[in-house]
Structure formats: structure tokens, C-alpha cells
Enzyme design. Structure first.
Site, PDB file in Angstrom:
ATOM      1  N   GLN A   1       0.843  -1.196   0.000  1.00  0.00           N
ATOM      2  CA  GLN A   1       0.000   0.000   0.000  1.00  0.00           C
ATOM      3  C   GLN A   1       0.882   1.252   0.000  1.00  0.00           C
ATOM      4  OE1 GLN A   1      -2.189   1.831   3.305  1.00  0.00           O
ATOM      5  NE2 GLN A   1      -4.045   1.500   2.096  1.00  0.00           N
TER       6      GLN A   1
ATOM      7  N   CYS B   1      -6.419   7.394   5.279  1.00  0.00           N
ATOM      8  CA  CYS B   1      -5.695   7.634   6.533  1.00  0.00           C
ATOM      9  C   CYS B   1      -5.992   9.041   7.049  1.00  0.00           C
ATOM     10  CB  CYS B   1      -4.195   7.451   6.310  1.00  0.00           C
ATOM     11  SG  CYS B   1      -3.268   7.661   7.829  1.00  0.00           S
TER      12      CYS B   1
ATOM     13  N   ASN C   1     -15.126  -2.899   4.136  1.00  0.00           N
ATOM     14  CA  ASN C   1     -14.219  -2.855   5.287  1.00  0.00           C
ATOM     15  C   ASN C   1     -14.832  -2.024   6.409  1.00  0.00           C
ATOM     16  OD1 ASN C   1     -11.660  -0.744   6.256  1.00  0.00           O
ATOM     17  ND2 ASN C   1     -11.475  -2.923   6.699  1.00  0.00           N
ATOM     18  N   GLY C   2     -14.483  -2.424   7.647  1.00  0.00           N
ATOM     19  CA  GLY C   2     -14.918  -1.675   8.828  1.00  0.00           C
ATOM     20  C   GLY C   2     -15.807  -2.525   9.711  1.00  0.00           C
TER      21      GLY C   2
ATOM     22  N   GLY D   1     -10.137  -5.604   9.855  1.00  0.00           N
ATOM     23  CA  GLY D   1      -9.143  -4.597  10.225  1.00  0.00           C
ATOM     24  C   GLY D   1      -8.572  -4.942  11.590  1.00  0.00           C
ATOM     25  N   ARG D   2      -9.014  -4.181  12.599  1.00  0.00           N
ATOM     26  CA  ARG D   2      -8.464  -4.386  13.946  1.00  0.00           C
ATOM     27  C   ARG D   2      -8.714  -5.790  14.483  1.00  0.00           C
ATOM     28  NH1 ARG D   2     -11.448   0.783  16.054  1.00  0.00           N
ATOM     29  NH2 ARG D   2     -12.695   0.112  14.262  1.00  0.00           N
TER      30      ARG D   2
END
Ligand SMILES: Cc1cc2nc3c(=O)[nH]c(=O)nc-3n(C[C@H](O)[C@H](O)[C@H](O)COP(=O)(O)O)c2cc1C
Length: 327
Positions: free
Chosen positions: A71, A101, A201-202, A225-226
Site C-alpha cells: 500500500q 488515513c 471494510n470496517g 481490520g483491527r
């Protein structure tokens, strides 16, 4: 259909860039779970072009069956072009461009989320990169910079016109950062608006989340993600949920083995001191759900050697479920 798109549509799972987490040692761990795709953390193209030692470490490739991505987080066409050419020559399979970001040091340079505000620049950066390399280019964005400007669908259409192969949408605006709610309708709007695959995503923490998100958004694939921090098993869980097989109960012995292997990879790569420091914040994640995990977190802050970490890990016992005790 390109091999990249075929794999994306078949596997329906891409692993995320996570700055400070998806480094070479953790990507080694993740690769052992046979993910379809693996991505570096965000890479500054200027530092990469200058071959800074830290950046070259960040782009060290983990070989495996997966497709490998880098990325890039930048806004200057020239350095993005040069960095993209280097990524391609290293043998990477795809490049993702960061447009989500929210960290100030990134946004104030015009990169990350700022590209969503300045769509013309986003288009020219993407156009420069697509025109430079033959490997697929994807973009990872949020719903929009602010709640008042949710422009993911319109920006996606412009980027698809420039030739991007897929779009990842993190279903929160920049304003929401990492808040609770993820807009599934917003992701669906992007899915309905473009004719390339969309990756949702999320807020994906379980295999069930992955299935529900795909169903609710119509997205082609999912990106956790996390949920992946200290939990590489989420790769298996999502894969098995998507394939309708039962999720696995991870034995404590395996959890310990993977934790200690991750520690070893970190120490091999960064040296024992830094490796142990990096492991401190992961121990609580690896043993999340364990009784007395707060004590484990406190004790992990005092570790300085591999031996110290091993001692803590040994103290996690299976007493009708995981339990940490100081003796
Ligand atoms: C510690 C951390 C580092 C991240 N680093 C990156 C990154 O380098 N590039 C990127 O596009 N997103 C990055 N993200 C965002 C995640 O990839 C993902 O989009 C976000 O966490 C939403 O998914 P989640 O709600 O499942 O965590 C980062 C997030 C976190 C928490």
C-alpha cells in the site's frame, strides 16, 4: 478476467494494511494461515524511492500462495510513479493506494484522506500509477472526508474510469475515524455505482460479521481490520464462514505456539529488545477473553526478554476456559 479479480471473487477475503502491525513478522504469521491476499502497511513513496532502511524493511516480501500487495500513501504523482515501478519490479502482485488515513502527518501532505477532498488530485495520482505499471491497482477509501461530504461513490466512479481494478470502502467517514457505526448502505451505494469489485471494510470481527456484511452490501469481498490484531485465526474463521463450514475452536496450546512464534519472528527481525516491546501490546490481544487478562497486560509491560514473555505465556492455563494467574 485477470488472475487478481478471479482470486478476489473466489476467495472474497483480503487482508488489510495495518500500520505498525502488518509488518514482516506478522505477515509471516498470517501467511501460515494461507490467506488469499496479504498487504504491507502503508508505505511512504518518497522514503521508498530513497530506499530508506526502515522502509525497505517494511516492504520485505513474505513468499507464499497468496498474492502480495504494497500500500502506497502519497499525493505526488512523480514519487508515486517511481515507487509503483519499484513495487512492480520487486515482484509484488498489486498496489493499493491509501485514501483513508486520517493521521495528521499524512493528511497535511495531501495524502491519505486528503485525496478524498481533492478528487482531481486523487484522479491524477491514480492515473499516474495506472499508467506506469501493469499490475492491478486498487484504492482504499472511506465513505467520504466528512459526514457532510460522503463522496465515495462519485470518487470511485472517477477512479474506475482511470483503470483501477477494485475499490475497498471503509464504511466510516474521516470524521468518524474508528467509531462504532459502519454504513453498510453507503458501501452498497459504491457497489451499485461501479463495475469493478468492491471490498467492504470496517467492523468485521468474526466470520459471521463477514457473511452479514457481504450480504448487506453486495460487496465482492471483505477486509477485516483491527479484528486481525493478535488474532490471525480470524483468517480461518472468515474463510470457513464464507464456505459454510464450522468455525474452529482454537486450542490453548495452538494459541500459545502462534504467540511465541510471532515473538520469535519479531525478535529475529527487530532484535530481542524491540521485538519484546512490540510483543507487549499484542499479548492481551492474543489472550483476549482469558480470565485476568488485565493482569496479563500489566505484567506484559514489565517484560524485557524472550524468557520473560515465555514465562507469562506459560502462566495462562486452561481452567474451564483460559485463565492467567501470577503463579
Ligand atoms: C493501528 C491501525 C493501523 C492502520 N493502518 C492502516 C494503513 O496502513 N493503511 C490503511 O489503509 N488503513 C489502515 N488502517 C485502517 C484499517 O485498515 C481499517 O480500514 C480500519 O481499521 C477499519 O476496519 P476495522 O473497523 O475492522 O478495524 C489502520 C487501522 C489501525 C487501527
Amino acid at each position: 478476467m485477470s488472475g487478481f479479480i478471479k482470486r478476489l471473487k473466489g476467495a472474497k477475503l483480503l487482508l488489510p494494511p495495518l500500520a505498525g502491525y502488518t509488518d514482516y513478522p506478522y505477515r509471516r504469521i498470517l501467511s501460515e494461515f494461507d490467506p488469499p491476499f496479504l498487504c504491507t502497511e502503508m508505505i511512504n513513496p518518497e522514503a521508498f524511492v530513497m530506499e530508506s532502511q526502515r522502509t525497505m524493511e517494511m516492504v520485505k516480501m513474505v513468499e507464499g500462495n497468496h498474492l502480495n500487495g504494497v500500500q502506497l500513501v502519497g499525493s505526488d504523482e512523480e514519487s508515486m510513479r517511481k515507487a509503483a515501478a519499484m513495487v512492480e519490479s520487486m515482484g509484488y502482485d498489486y498496489i493499493d493506494i491509501n485514501m483513508g488515513c486520517t493521521v495528521k502527518t499524512i493528511t497535511r501532505t495531501g495524502a491519505g484522506l486528503t485525496l478524498m477532498t481533492d478528487m482531481n488530485r486523487a484522479v491524477s495520482v491514480v492515473s499516474a500509477v495506472v499508467g506506469t505499471v501493469d499490475i492491478p491497482i486498487t484504492c482504499k477509501m472511506r465513505m467520504g472526508p466528512t459526514e457532510a461530504n460522503k463522496n465515495a461513490a462519485s470518487l470511485s466512479r472517477k477512479l474506475v474510469d482511470e483503470g483501477v481494478s477494485a475499490i475497498t470502502v471503509h464504511g466510516r467517514t474521516g470524521e468518524k475515524k474508528f467509531g462504532l457505526d459502519v454504513s453498510l448502505e453507503g458501501i452498497k451505494e459504491v457497489v451499485d455505482g461501479v463495475d469493478v469489485p468492491v471490498i467492504a471494510n470496517g467492523g468485521v470481527y468474526t466470520g459471521e460479521d463477514a457473511v452479514n456484511f457481504l450480504e448487506a452490501t453486495g460487496a465482492d469481498a471483505i477486509m477485516p481490520g483491527r479484528g486481525l490484531i493478535g488474532n490471525p485465526w480470524l483468517v480461518n474463521e472468515i474463510k470457513s464462514s464464507l464456505n459454510d463450514t464450522n468455525t474452529l475452536n482454537i486450542a490453548l496450546v495452538e494459541r500459545k505456539e502462534v504467540t511465541l512464534r510471532h515473538l520469535r519472528y519479531l525478535c529475529d527481525f527487530y532484535g530481542e529488545r524491540t521485538g519484546v516491546i512490540l510483543m507487549r501490546r499484542l499479548l492481551g490481544k492474543y489472550f483476549s477473553g482469558c480470565r485476568n487478562v488485565s493482569l496479563l497486560k500489566i505484567d506484559s509491560q514489565k517484560t524485557g526478554t524472550i524468557n520473560d514473555v515465555e514465562t507469562l505465556v506459560e502462566r495462562v492455563k486452561d481452567v474451564t476456559g483460559m485463565e492467567y494467574s501470577r503463579n
